[in-house]
Design a protein around this motif. Structure first.
Motif, PDB file in Angstrom:
ATOM      1  N   SER A  19       2.749   3.714 -10.029  1.00 42.10           N
ATOM      2  CA  SER A  19       2.265   3.055  -8.935  1.00 42.10           C
ATOM      3  C   SER A  19       3.039   1.406  -8.991  1.00 42.10           C
ATOM      4  N   VAL A  20       2.909   0.955 -10.052  1.00 43.41           N
ATOM      5  CA  VAL A  20       3.774  -0.334 -10.374  1.00 43.41           C
ATOM      6  C   VAL A  20       5.103  -0.321 -10.014  1.00 43.41           C
ATOM      7  N   LEU A  21       5.806   0.547 -10.278  1.00 40.59           N
ATOM      8  CA  LEU A  21       7.171   0.821 -10.053  1.00 40.59           C
ATOM      9  C   LEU A  21       7.269   1.055  -8.315  1.00 40.59           C
ATOM     10  N   GLY A  22       6.324   1.677  -7.826  1.00 38.03           N
ATOM     11  CA  GLY A  22       6.201   1.621  -6.475  1.00 38.03           C
ATOM     12  C   GLY A  22       6.272   0.579  -5.773  1.00 38.03           C
ATOM     13  N   VAL A  23       5.280  -0.215  -6.229  1.00 37.46           N
ATOM     14  CA  VAL A  23       4.959  -1.554  -5.516  1.00 37.46           C
ATOM     15  C   VAL A  23       6.352  -2.499  -6.035  1.00 37.46           C
ATOM     16  N   VAL A  24       6.952  -2.485  -7.084  1.00 34.41           N
ATOM     17  CA  VAL A  24       8.036  -3.137  -7.100  1.00 34.41           C
ATOM     18  C   VAL A  24       9.307  -2.711  -6.098  1.00 34.41           C
ATOM     19  N   ILE A  25       9.420  -1.390  -5.994  1.00 35.63           N
ATOM     20  CA  ILE A  25      10.404  -0.987  -4.929  1.00 35.63           C
ATOM     21  C   ILE A  25       9.888  -1.540  -3.535  1.00 35.63           C
ATOM     22  N   ALA A  26       8.601  -1.517  -3.257  1.00 35.25           N
ATOM     23  CA  ALA A  26       8.414  -2.073  -1.903  1.00 35.25           C
ATOM     24  C   ALA A  26       8.597  -3.468  -1.842  1.00 35.25           C
ATOM     25  N   LEU A  27       8.278  -4.377  -2.866  1.00 37.11           N
ATOM     26  CA  LEU A  27       8.620  -5.659  -2.622  1.00 37.11           C
ATOM     27  C   LEU A  27      10.263  -5.861  -2.604  1.00 37.11           C
ATOM     28  N   LEU A  67       0.616  -1.328  -0.043  1.00 38.90           N
ATOM     29  CA  LEU A  67       0.061  -0.055  -0.117  1.00 38.90           C
ATOM     30  C   LEU A  67       0.759   1.339   0.028  1.00 38.90           C
ATOM     31  N   VAL A  68       1.890   1.229   0.802  1.00 45.29           N
ATOM     32  CA  VAL A  68       2.795   2.429   0.708  1.00 45.29           C
ATOM     33  C   VAL A  68       3.339   2.497  -0.490  1.00 45.29           C
ATOM     34  N   GLY A  69       3.801   1.387  -1.283  1.00 50.61           N
ATOM     35  CA  GLY A  69       4.335   1.493  -2.806  1.00 50.61           C
ATOM     36  C   GLY A  69       3.662   2.111  -3.567  1.00 50.61           C
ATOM     37  N   PHE A  70       2.258   1.720  -3.612  1.00 51.23           N
ATOM     38  CA  PHE A  70       1.046   2.353  -4.316  1.00 51.23           C
ATOM     39  C   PHE A  70       1.075   3.837  -4.280  1.00 51.23           C
ATOM     40  N   VAL A  71       1.115   4.329  -2.887  1.00 49.81           N
ATOM     41  CA  VAL A  71       0.936   5.667  -2.233  1.00 49.81           C
ATOM     42  C   VAL A  71       2.314   6.418  -3.087  1.00 49.81           C
ATOM     43  N   ILE A  72       3.481   5.881  -2.629  1.00 51.81           N
ATOM     44  CA  ILE A  72       4.880   6.465  -3.136  1.00 51.81           C
ATOM     45  C   ILE A  72       4.826   6.625  -4.706  1.00 51.81           C
ATOM     46  N   GLY A  73       4.354   5.535  -5.374  1.00 48.02           N
ATOM     47  CA  GLY A  73       4.241   5.729  -6.904  1.00 48.02           C
ATOM     48  C   GLY A  73       3.137   6.720  -7.465  1.00 48.02           C
ATOM     49  N   ARG A  74       2.162   6.914  -6.492  1.00 47.25           N
ATOM     50  CA  ARG A  74       1.414   8.099  -7.028  1.00 47.25           C
ATOM     51  C   ARG A  74       2.015   9.293  -6.840  1.00 47.25           C
ATOM     52  N   GLY A 124     -33.739   8.710   4.043  1.00 43.80           N
ATOM     53  CA  GLY A 124     -34.699   9.802   4.487  1.00 43.80           C
ATOM     54  C   GLY A 124     -33.792  10.438   5.933  1.00 43.80           C
ATOM     55  N   PHE A 125     -33.473   9.588   6.792  1.00 43.31           N
ATOM     56  CA  PHE A 125     -32.487   9.923   8.033  1.00 43.31           C
ATOM     57  C   PHE A 125     -31.127  10.017   7.704  1.00 43.31           C
ATOM     58  N   ILE A 126     -30.652   9.251   6.771  1.00 44.82           N
ATOM     59  CA  ILE A 126     -29.327   8.957   6.635  1.00 44.82           C
ATOM     60  C   ILE A 126     -29.058   8.765   5.273  1.00 44.82           C
ATOM     61  N   VAL A 127     -27.956   9.265   4.634  1.00 41.93           N
ATOM     62  CA  VAL A 127     -27.738   9.372   3.107  1.00 41.93           C
ATOM     63  C   VAL A 127     -26.508   8.457   3.255  1.00 41.93           C
ATOM     64  N   LEU A 128     -26.174   7.212   2.492  1.00 44.71           N
ATOM     65  CA  LEU A 128     -24.994   6.651   2.228  1.00 44.71           C
ATOM     66  C   LEU A 128     -24.532   6.866   0.915  1.00 44.71           C
ATOM     67  N   THR A 129     -23.305   7.071   0.631  1.00 42.94           N
ATOM     68  CA  THR A 129     -22.721   7.151  -0.743  1.00 42.94           C
ATOM     69  C   THR A 129     -21.600   6.189  -0.879  1.00 42.94           C
ATOM     70  N   PHE A 130     -21.694   5.209  -1.843  1.00 42.42           N
ATOM     71  CA  PHE A 130     -20.393   4.285  -1.909  1.00 42.42           C
ATOM     72  C   PHE A 130     -19.818   4.557  -3.368  1.00 42.42           C
ATOM     73  N   GLY A 131     -18.602   4.626  -3.267  1.00 45.98           N
ATOM     74  CA  GLY A 131     -17.865   4.621  -4.689  1.00 45.98           C
ATOM     75  C   GLY A 131     -16.335   4.184  -4.718  1.00 45.98           C
ATOM     76  N   LEU A 132     -16.049   3.582  -5.681  1.00 46.28           N
ATOM     77  CA  LEU A 132     -14.474   3.071  -5.637  1.00 46.28           C
ATOM     78  C   LEU A 132     -14.118   3.310  -6.934  1.00 46.28           C
ATOM     79  N   THR A 133     -12.826   3.928  -7.182  1.00 48.95           N
ATOM     80  CA  THR A 133     -12.305   3.967  -8.482  1.00 48.95           C
ATOM     81  C   THR A 133     -10.671   3.679  -8.001  1.00 48.95           C
ATOM     82  N   ILE A 134     -10.116   2.919  -9.134  1.00 53.61           N
ATOM     83  CA  ILE A 134      -8.763   2.709  -8.968  1.00 53.61           C
ATOM     84  C   ILE A 134      -8.064   2.975 -10.029  1.00 53.61           C
ATOM     85  N   ASN A 135      -6.686   3.867  -9.758  1.00 52.13           N
ATOM     86  CA  ASN A 135      -5.973   4.284 -10.939  1.00 52.13           C
ATOM     87  C   ASN A 135      -4.755   3.501 -10.742  1.00 52.13           C
TER      88      ASN A 135
END
Length: 79
Positions: free
Chosen positions: A64-72, A13-20, A48-59
């Motif tokens: 980011s792949v290089l960051g993961v390789v460095i993390a490995l 996960l840190v590798g993805f963040v650093i790659g980003r 009505g009393f609560i609104v839930l919003t769900f979403g997920l996008t992966i880039n």
């Protein structure tokens, strides 16, 4: 059942963040070439009393792949 190795998961996960961050810093290069997938618009549940919003996008970019390789590689050295 195998035990989950939390150090490896955190390093990936840190590798993805650093790659980003690397991809953002070198914004005009080939490092930002990648694919984005997920939900294009979020799903909204309005009860009505609560609104839930769900979403997920992966880039995933080359940076980011290089960051993961460095993390490995780091994981191999600390293991």
């Amino acid at each position: 059942m195998r035990k989950i190795n939390w150090v490896l998961l955190v390093l990936i996960l840190v590798g993805f963040v650093i790659g980003r961050f690397i991809g953002t810093y070198f914004s005009g290069t080939f490092l930002n070439y990648g694919q984005s997938f997920g939900m294009s618009s979020p799903v909204v549940l309005d009860f009505g009393f609560i609104v839930l919003t769900f979403g997920l996008t992966i880039n995933i970019t080359i940076a980011s792949v290089l960051g993961v390789v460095i993390a490995l590689v780091v994981y191999r050295f600390i293991r």
